[in-house]
Every structure is written in C-alpha cells, then in structure tokens.
Design a protein around this motif. Structure first.
Motif, PDB file in Angstrom:
ATOM      1  N   ASP A 209       6.606 -14.645 -12.563  1.00  0.00           N
ATOM      2  CA  ASP A 209       5.461 -14.652 -11.932  1.00  0.00           C
ATOM      3  C   ASP A 209       5.140 -13.113 -12.803  1.00  0.00           C
ATOM      4  OD1 ASP A 209       5.541 -15.630 -10.169  1.00  0.00           O
ATOM      5  OD2 ASP A 209       6.112 -14.640  -8.659  1.00  0.00           O
ATOM      6  N   ARG A 212       3.407 -13.749 -16.369  1.00  0.00           N
ATOM      7  CA  ARG A 212       2.056 -14.247 -16.213  1.00  0.00           C
ATOM      8  C   ARG A 212       1.593 -13.258 -15.651  1.00  0.00           C
ATOM      9  NH1 ARG A 212       4.702 -18.529 -13.323  1.00  0.00           N
ATOM     10  NH2 ARG A 212       3.867 -17.238 -10.794  1.00  0.00           N
ATOM     11  N   GLU A 213       1.655 -12.256 -15.241  1.00  0.00           N
ATOM     12  CA  GLU A 213       0.426 -11.249 -15.159  1.00  0.00           C
ATOM     13  C   GLU A 213       0.580 -10.360 -16.406  1.00  0.00           C
ATOM     14  OE1 GLU A 213       1.425  -8.950 -12.276  1.00  0.00           O
ATOM     15  OE2 GLU A 213       1.670 -10.873 -10.649  1.00  0.00           O
TER      16      GLU A 213
END
Length: 252
Positions: A209, A212-213
C-alpha cells in the motif's frame, strides 16, 4: 596507594596550541601536518570512517605509526583536522556585500553544505562529535550567522532559523551520502541501486500500500534520474524554508 589521577576529558585539537604543536626530537622525513591530513581525507573518502586507523594511514604514507604521532597526539585529533580541512572546500558568499540578497546567499550556503556532506559522507558522523572550532568551520558559522541576521528575523529567533535551514541540509545531505555510498558498495549506479531497492520493497506484502502511494508521488515529482529527483526535492525544500522565514518576518 592514592587513587590515580583521572585523565581530563578531551576538548579539541584547536585548543591549547595542539593544532600547531609538534613533538620534540627528529622530524620524520617527507611528512608534514598538511600531507598527513590530506591523505587522511583521501582514505576516509575511499574507505569510510569505520575502516580508518592510524596504522592504515601510516601504511598509506609508507611510514611507521609512531611517525604519524609525531604530528598528532590521537586519532581524534587527526579526524578533527580532517573535518576542518574539508569544511574549507565550501565557497562562502560575502554577507557584507551591498547588493547581496539574503535569499540567494541562503540558497548558496545550503547547496555548498549539501555538496560537502555528499562528497565526504564521513563528515556527518564527525560534525556532532567534535567542538568544530577550526578556522574553516568558524568561517562557515560566521557567514551563516551574518546572512541570517539579514533576514529580518528577531534576534531571539535567529538560532531557530539557522536550525531550520541547516539541520534540514545536514539530514538531506547525510541521507544522500548514505545512498551514494551504498550504491558504490554494491557496484551499482544510484539509478540501478534505487530501482533494485524499489523492486525489493515492492515484493514485500506489508509494504504494498505504501509503495503504491509512493510511486504516485514520485511520478508526480518527475525526473529521469535519481540525481534529478534529489535536486528537485532539495531545491524546492529550500524554497519552502525561505518562504517560511519571509512569512515569519511578515507576521512579526
């Protein structure tokens, strides 16, 4: 028997004439303080602080370790001399110049300090270890203070302004120096090392996660190479700090 006298804590090679003192007796041929310091810097750049020793230095100079101690009392004295020597590589602006803009001079000082930390990664570890009262470091500190006085910040806030700018630069330059050192140790360019690190972290499920950011942020930032990304981040961060100083002066 009485208790042995404790050795006083070390102060600085620049105090009590230690920076210029030489031991009695015959001077080792072919050596001088400048030559020893120059080779010390070269070894620190090539091999790092952890591998540096007086024995290693003596071997590079092709002399005995005792010959080196004719010029310095301790390894720390020599490291402190090396630290101040590289501080002299920075090109300092003239804070008294009539047409000088403090903003340009802050930018110049920040870039010079960052360059120093990246060129000599071992400097970061020594900056907080010694008193740093050698002539080159004092010259740098004097210019920083005089430039910051021109910002318009009240006297009681000047140290805060100096900390905001130059502790940021210290942290940024230190991390960039670590990145460069790790890439070189791995036999990679910084771009290759960065891509390898990103690929490795991306494969970790717990980091998916966040990665991805982060990838979205890096794409928005732009830059074809790691160096371009580092330059963009640094320059904009310095502009943020300058804008912050201006805002605080206006608020006053």
């Amino acid at each position: 028997m009485g208790k042995a006298a404790e050795r006083p804590p070390r102060t600085s090679v620049w105090l009590e004439g230690k920076a210029h003192r030489r031991r009695g007796g015959g001077q080792p041929s072919g050596l001088d303080r400048e030559r020893i310091t120059e080779v010390t810097v070269r070894l620190l750049d090539a091999e790092g602080l952890a591998k540096f020793s007086m024995r290693r230095l003596a071997g590079e100079l092709n002399v005995t370790a005792m010959s080196v101690y004719w010029y310095v009392d301790t390894k720390d004295d020599l490291l402190e001399l090396a630290l101040d020597a590289v501080m002299g590589e920075m090109v300092l602006p003239d804070p008294e110049a009539a047409d000088a803009d403090w903003r340009d001079q802050v930018r110049s000082l920040a870039r010079e300090y960052r360059t120093l930390l990246v060129r000599h990664p071992w400097v970061s570890a020594l900056v907080g270890t010694f008193l740093n009262i050698g002539p080159n470091n004092l010259a740098f500190s004097r210019v920083v203070q005089r430039v910051m006085r021109r910002t318009g910040l009240p006297a009681k806030r000047l140290t805060s302004g100096i900390s905001a700018v130059f502790q940021f630069v210290y942290g940024y330059g230190t991390l960039e120096g670590h990145l460069s050192t790790r890439a070189a140790a791995a036999g990679m360019t910084m771009d290759e090392y960065f891509q390898d690190a990103v690929s490795t972290v991306t494969e970790a499920p717990q980091a998916a996660d966040v990665m991805r950011e982060s990838r979205a942020l890096m794409e928005a930032r732009g830059g074809e190479t790691v160096q371009e990304m580092l330059e963009r981040d640094f320059e904009f961060a310095v502009e943020l700090l300058i804008a912050g100083i201006e805002a605080m002066v206006a608020r006053k």
